[in-house]
Design an enzyme around this catalytic site. Structure first.
Site, PDB file in Angstrom:
ATOM      1  NE  ARG A 239      38.726  25.213  10.599  1.00 52.92           N
ATOM      2  CZ  ARG A 239      37.807  25.707  10.882  1.00 52.92           C
ATOM      3  NH1 ARG A 239      36.876  25.737  10.493  1.00 52.92           N
ATOM      4  NH2 ARG A 239      37.693  26.753  10.398  1.00 52.92           N
ATOM      5  CD  GLU A 268      38.398  20.127   5.598  1.00 60.93           C
ATOM      6  OE1 GLU A 268      38.386  21.537   5.417  1.00 60.93           O
ATOM      7  OE2 GLU A 268      36.546  19.886   6.218  1.00 60.93           O
ATOM      8  CG  HIS A 286      35.023  23.619   5.566  1.00 62.11           C
ATOM      9  ND1 HIS A 286      36.526  23.420   5.635  1.00 62.11           N
ATOM     10  CD2 HIS A 286      34.374  24.426   5.853  1.00 62.11           C
ATOM     11  CE1 HIS A 286      36.495  24.335   6.848  1.00 62.11           C
ATOM     12  NE2 HIS A 286      35.453  24.891   7.007  1.00 62.11           N
TER      13      HIS A 286
HETATM   14  C1  GLV Z   1      35.126  28.396   8.108  1.00 58.08           C
HETATM   15  O1  GLV Z   1      35.600  26.749   8.142  1.00 58.08           O
HETATM   16  C2  GLV Z   1      35.389  29.382   8.750  1.00 58.08           C
HETATM   17  O2  GLV Z   1      35.596  28.804   9.782  1.00 58.08           O
HETATM   18  O3  GLV Z   1      34.911  30.029   8.296  1.00 58.08           O
END
Ligand code: GLV
Ligand code: GLV
Length: 334
Positions: A239, A268, A286
């Site tokens: 993250r 984001e 992402h």
């Molecule tokens: C994506 O970032 C997830 O946590 O699946």
């Protein structure tokens, strides 16, 4: 009366359609950044919801959700959910671990290779017409094979990356984690435990795979970056908030870190101009779990969790991936 469920984003229609056998489905036709009020309004009259990391759900969003029983997150990370608040209200929260482990590890390794060997930078340079003549010293990067790989956060994905590094690339693998792995697991993935500072200073490349919590906000800050080798590559597939992005950009500009590969960002979908301006950072939007097969599998798991949490379908009452599973065992679920 059939339960009502809200699906917060367009997913895979054929998979989501399985919900319609049991529930009335409130679908969302376009990718939407629902604000808090919109989420609260949607949750107010449903029994369950299928949500993604875009949807932040806490006290304000569930205030009027008197019949809400289950929030099924389509993703493994669930920092978008205020789990203590949901638990206190008796609402089951679920996620989708396991199905995305290998795919996300692949992306982490891709970013590592792309950044360390300057793949994207080379591509851009070539397309710009800069390749006048072959030169011995063009785009010199860093080796992966035989180097020391660091992993911060040794869950399923961290272990999958360790296996790739150890078995595939002959890397020495060091890791740091809140708790140390059992010795047989360490041996199977070929990784050795070290303290946080030792990890930073010893590794040639560092991959961040830890869950985001208030405790590890900006854990990779200027002081942490200063402990890393100036030849190192940093990869973040966890993250964005784990890294102080301005400190990272500064280290990359000033030669205190060689390169970075980022799949996640603090704010984001906004990416800081300081990062966008750099050639020695590879940026992806992402997409850690974004293979077609895995994204489909994640929706299936989330649908199964949602139905089970609502007491419907083959696993009624036993969602496979309850984050607050204690609600089920102590009878405090709604
Ligand atoms: C994506 O970032 C997830 O946590 O699946
Ligand atoms: C995170 O939970 C992981 O699967 O590594």
């Amino acid at each position: 009366q059939r339960p009502r469920v809200w699906v917060s984003q367009p997913l895979f229609d054929d998979t989501v359609a399985q919900l319609a056998a049991y529930c009335d489905v409130v679908a969302t036709d376009e990718v939407s950044a629902h604000d808090s009020a919109a989420i609260a309004a949607q949750l107010a009259d449903v029994d369950g919801a299928l949500v993604t990391l875009n949807d932040r759900i806490g006290a304000a969003e569930i205030a009027a959700a008197s019949q809400l029983k289950v929030i099924a997150n389509v993703g493994v990370g669930y920092n978008n959910l205020d789990v203590p608040v949901l638990s206190a209200a008796g609402i089951i929260a679920t996620n989708t671990p396991d199905v995305l482990t290998e795919t996300t590890a692949d992306l982490g390794f891709s970013l590592l290779m792309a950044a360390a060997r300057r793949i994207v930078e080379s591509d851009r340079w070539l397309r710009e017409g800069s390749w006048g003549q072959w030169s011995f010293t063009t785009m010199l990067g860093a080796d992966l094979h035989g180097s020391t790989l660091g992993i911060l956060g040794m869950g399923r994905i961290g272990q999958a990356i360790a296996r790739r590094g150890h078995h595939g690339f002959g890397m020495k693998v060091l890791y740091h984690n809140r708790s140390r792995l059992p010795q047989d697991v360490e041996q199977a993935v070929g990784a050795g435990y070290v303290g946080f500072d030792e990890l930073l200073s010893r590794v040639d490349h560092l991959v961040l795979v830890l869950p985001y919590t208030a405790q590890n906000h900006h854990i990779i800050n200027a002081a942490a970056l200063a402990k890393m080798k100036p030849t190192a590559t940093l990869v973040n597939i966890a993250r964005g908030g784990i890294v102080d992005e301005l400190a990272l950009a500064d280290a990359l500009v000033n030669g205190r870190l060689a390169s970075a590969g980022l799949d996640v960002y603090e704010n984001e979908p906004t990416v800081r101009p300081e990062l966008l301006a750099l050639r020695n950072v590879v940026l992806t939007p992402h997409i850690g779990s974004a293979s077609l097969a895995t994204r489909r599998a994640m929706v299936q798991v989330a649908v199964d969790n949602l139905l089970a949490g609502l007491g419907l379908g083959p696993d009624a009452g036993r969602p496979a991936n309850a984050i607050n599973a204690d609600l089920l065992s102590n009878g405090s679920a709604r």
